[in-house]
Design an enzyme around this catalytic site. Structure first.
Site, mmCIF file in Angstrom:
data_model
loop_
_atom_site.group_PDB
_atom_site.id
_atom_site.type_symbol
_atom_site.label_atom_id
_atom_site.label_comp_id
_atom_site.label_asym_id
_atom_site.label_seq_id
_atom_site.Cartn_x
_atom_site.Cartn_y
_atom_site.Cartn_z
ATOM 1 N N ASP A 29 32.790 39.440 68.240
ATOM 2 C CA ASP A 29 32.745 40.680 67.486
ATOM 3 C C ASP A 29 32.152 40.328 66.118
ATOM 4 O O ASP A 29 32.058 39.143 65.765
ATOM 5 C CB ASP A 29 34.159 41.243 67.350
ATOM 6 C CG ASP A 29 34.198 42.512 66.517
ATOM 7 O OD1 ASP A 29 33.264 43.338 66.631
ATOM 8 O OD2 ASP A 29 35.162 42.677 65.745
ATOM 9 N N ASP A 81 32.453 42.469 62.576
ATOM 10 C CA ASP A 81 33.325 42.760 61.432
ATOM 11 C C ASP A 81 34.737 42.227 61.672
ATOM 12 O O ASP A 81 35.391 42.593 62.657
ATOM 13 C CB ASP A 81 33.378 44.264 61.180
ATOM 14 C CG ASP A 81 32.013 44.827 60.817
ATOM 15 O OD1 ASP A 81 31.400 44.300 59.881
ATOM 16 O OD2 ASP A 81 31.561 45.782 61.479
ATOM 17 N N HIS A 113 28.432 57.488 49.860
ATOM 18 C CA HIS A 113 28.418 56.583 51.019
ATOM 19 C C HIS A 113 27.076 55.872 51.160
ATOM 20 O O HIS A 113 27.026 54.695 51.517
ATOM 21 C CB HIS A 113 28.739 57.366 52.297
ATOM 22 C CG HIS A 113 29.056 56.486 53.454
ATOM 23 N ND1 HIS A 113 28.112 56.112 54.389
ATOM 24 C CD2 HIS A 113 30.209 55.853 53.815
ATOM 25 C CE1 HIS A 113 28.671 55.319 55.281
ATOM 26 N NE2 HIS A 113 29.930 55.144 54.967
ATOM 27 N N LYS A 171 27.132 53.129 48.649
ATOM 28 C CA LYS A 171 28.045 52.080 49.108
ATOM 29 C C LYS A 171 27.366 51.187 50.122
ATOM 30 O O LYS A 171 27.493 49.946 50.074
ATOM 31 C CB LYS A 171 29.305 52.714 49.709
ATOM 32 C CG LYS A 171 30.419 51.735 50.042
ATOM 33 C CD LYS A 171 30.310 51.010 51.369
ATOM 34 C CE LYS A 171 30.313 51.936 52.560
ATOM 35 N NZ LYS A 171 30.349 51.154 53.858
ATOM 36 N N SER A 215 29.002 44.497 68.751
ATOM 37 C CA SER A 215 29.696 45.361 67.801
ATOM 38 C C SER A 215 29.368 46.816 68.055
ATOM 39 O O SER A 215 28.219 47.168 68.334
ATOM 40 C CB SER A 215 29.297 44.985 66.363
ATOM 41 O OG SER A 215 29.956 45.798 65.420
ATOM 42 N N SER A 253 30.194 50.916 66.447
ATOM 43 C CA SER A 253 30.616 51.587 65.223
ATOM 44 C C SER A 253 30.328 53.070 65.316
ATOM 45 O O SER A 253 29.467 53.512 66.090
ATOM 46 C CB SER A 253 29.868 50.990 64.018
ATOM 47 O OG SER A 253 30.100 51.751 62.854
ATOM 48 N N ASN A 254 31.070 53.844 64.507
ATOM 49 C CA ASN A 254 30.785 55.274 64.430
ATOM 50 C C ASN A 254 29.401 55.522 63.830
ATOM 51 O O ASN A 254 28.729 56.489 64.156
ATOM 52 C CB ASN A 254 31.845 55.985 63.576
ATOM 53 C CG ASN A 254 33.192 56.054 64.268
ATOM 54 O OD1 ASN A 254 33.263 56.182 65.481
ATOM 55 N ND2 ASN A 254 34.263 55.953 63.499
ATOM 56 N N GLU A 255 28.988 54.638 62.913
ATOM 57 C CA GLU A 255 27.695 54.769 62.247
ATOM 58 C C GLU A 255 26.696 53.875 62.973
ATOM 59 O O GLU A 255 26.422 52.756 62.568
ATOM 60 C CB GLU A 255 27.824 54.383 60.774
ATOM 61 C CG GLU A 255 28.830 55.256 60.030
ATOM 62 C CD GLU A 255 29.380 54.581 58.794
ATOM 63 O OE1 GLU A 255 29.230 53.356 58.671
ATOM 64 O OE2 GLU A 255 29.948 55.280 57.960
ATOM 65 N N LYS A 256 26.141 54.389 64.064
ATOM 66 C CA LYS A 256 25.392 53.543 64.995
ATOM 67 C C LYS A 256 24.139 52.920 64.389
ATOM 68 O O LYS A 256 23.872 51.735 64.572
ATOM 69 C CB LYS A 256 25.043 54.351 66.241
ATOM 70 C CG LYS A 256 26.268 54.730 67.052
ATOM 71 C CD LYS A 256 25.910 55.531 68.286
ATOM 72 C CE LYS A 256 27.146 55.867 69.105
ATOM 73 N NZ LYS A 256 26.827 56.664 70.306
ATOM 74 N N ASP A 269 39.107 40.319 66.732
ATOM 75 C CA ASP A 269 40.145 40.317 65.694
ATOM 76 C C ASP A 269 41.044 41.539 65.760
ATOM 77 O O ASP A 269 42.006 41.629 64.997
ATOM 78 C CB ASP A 269 39.506 40.245 64.300
ATOM 79 C CG ASP A 269 38.918 41.585 63.868
ATOM 80 O OD1 ASP A 269 38.129 42.171 64.652
ATOM 81 O OD2 ASP A 269 39.250 42.060 62.771
#
Length: 331
Positions: free
Chosen positions: A89, A91, A165, A168, A205, A207-210, A270
């Site tokens: 994985d 993150d 965002h 960020k 991995s 994620s929602n933010e592909k 993790d």
């Protein structure tokens, strides 16, 4: 390792050697049983069935993580069998991105905009229960009050959150590109061991933010692991599968693409959802707890450690990964 053939007409000295070898094997088997008990614990109604493979066994020292996070040295038998693929994985496994990356980048964004907001480690751990960075900020401001500099209308607030965002994400990527995020202990070592032995390595991995996920994972692999390793590592991220973890699709795709059997893969995760995905794909899974997953349920993991670890504080290595493939537990 060369083998020694002993015939029935061996000399007394040779017979003594044979007796010594038998005694050593008995001792190793005893250590293996002790190690298995320490690592897996007692599972009611479950028996162990051995899988016969052609391997060479040596003795090594391995720390085993026990309840309370402590580890102690035990003598365990380590097989020369190796996994076909080692799947990581991203993150929380390669890098503790949430605590050391995303949280810092959120705070730097808030500071740039002079919003008077800081998310400490404990608070951010609670906010992680809310999926998605935009949703996380919105929920926090709805609960604690919106900053004075924030707009008043709902539509303008959505644009405000989106701009925060975006900034960020830019700051987070800068941390990676400047190599300011440290790899977790032992990650580079384990990857080098795998690549050196011809074991395939991939990072998987979801994620929602592909779109951002693919860019982020690629940057972490290339910038933090280096270009030489990166060109040998396959990346599966973003929208390569329609469903994210705990669905096993990402790991099933990895095994298929790499041309390996899922049962010969070892996954390093993790989180509980990552563990569920690996086990649903029919793979062995080692959990290396991260800052925000330490209290999750890892009962179904094949092994649990606080990290991979570098010598002299190494927790496990490639040989240990291979040893998991020779153990099967059935009801």
């Amino acid at each position: 390792m060369s083998s020694t053939v002993i015939s029935s007409s061996s000399s007394p000295s040779t017979k003594a050697l044979l007796s010594h070898r038998k005694a050593s094997i008995t001792t190793l088997q005893s250590h293996e049983r002790a190690f298995s008990s320490s690592l897996f614990g007692t599972r009611p109604g479950i028996t162990r069935r051995s899988i016969t493979t052609t391997t060479t066994t040596t003795t090594a020292t391995r720390p085993v993580i026990r309840r309370g996070g402590k580890h102690s040295e035990v003598r365990c038998s380590v097989s020369s069998a190796l996994p076909s693929a080692l799947l990581f994985d991203c993150d929380g496994v390669l890098v503790d991105t949430e605590k050391d990356g995303h949280r810092i980048s959120f705070n730097d964004t808030f500071a740039e905009r002079e919003l008077g907001v800081t998310w400490d480690v404990d608070l951010y751990g609670e906010l992680l229960k809310i999926g998605g960075g935009k949703e996380r900020m919105t929920a926090y401001f709805n609960k604690t009050g919106w900053p004075e500099k924030a707009p008043k209308s709902d539509e303008e607030r959505k644009e405000f959150i989106a701009s925060l965002h975006k900034r960020k994400t830019e700051l987070f990527m800068a941390l990676i590109e400047k190599q300011l995020l440290p790899l977790r202990p032992g990650v580079a070592k384990l990857i080098d061991q795998a690549l050196g032995k011809g074991v395939k390595v991939a990072v998987c991995s979801t994620s929602n933010e592909k779109a951002v996920c693919t860019i982020r994972v690629s940057a972490i692999v290339s910038c933090l692991l280096g270009p030489e390793r990166a060109e040998q590592i396959k990346i599966f991220a973003g929208d390569v599968v329609p469903r994210k973890k705990p669905d096993p699709a990402i790991y099933t795709l990895a095994a298929s693409t790499l041309g390996v059997e899922p049962s010969r893969c070892v996954v390093v995760e993790d989180s509980a959802i990552g563990l569920a995905a690996a086990k649903a794909a029919g793979m062995k899974c080692i959990v290396t707890k991260s800052g925000y997953t330490a209290d999750e349920d890892f009962l179904k993991a094949d092994a649990v450690f606080d990290c991979v670890g570098d010598p002299p504080e190494e927790r496990f290595d490639l040989a240990f990964c291979g040893s998991l493939l020779e153990k099967q537990y059935v009801s």
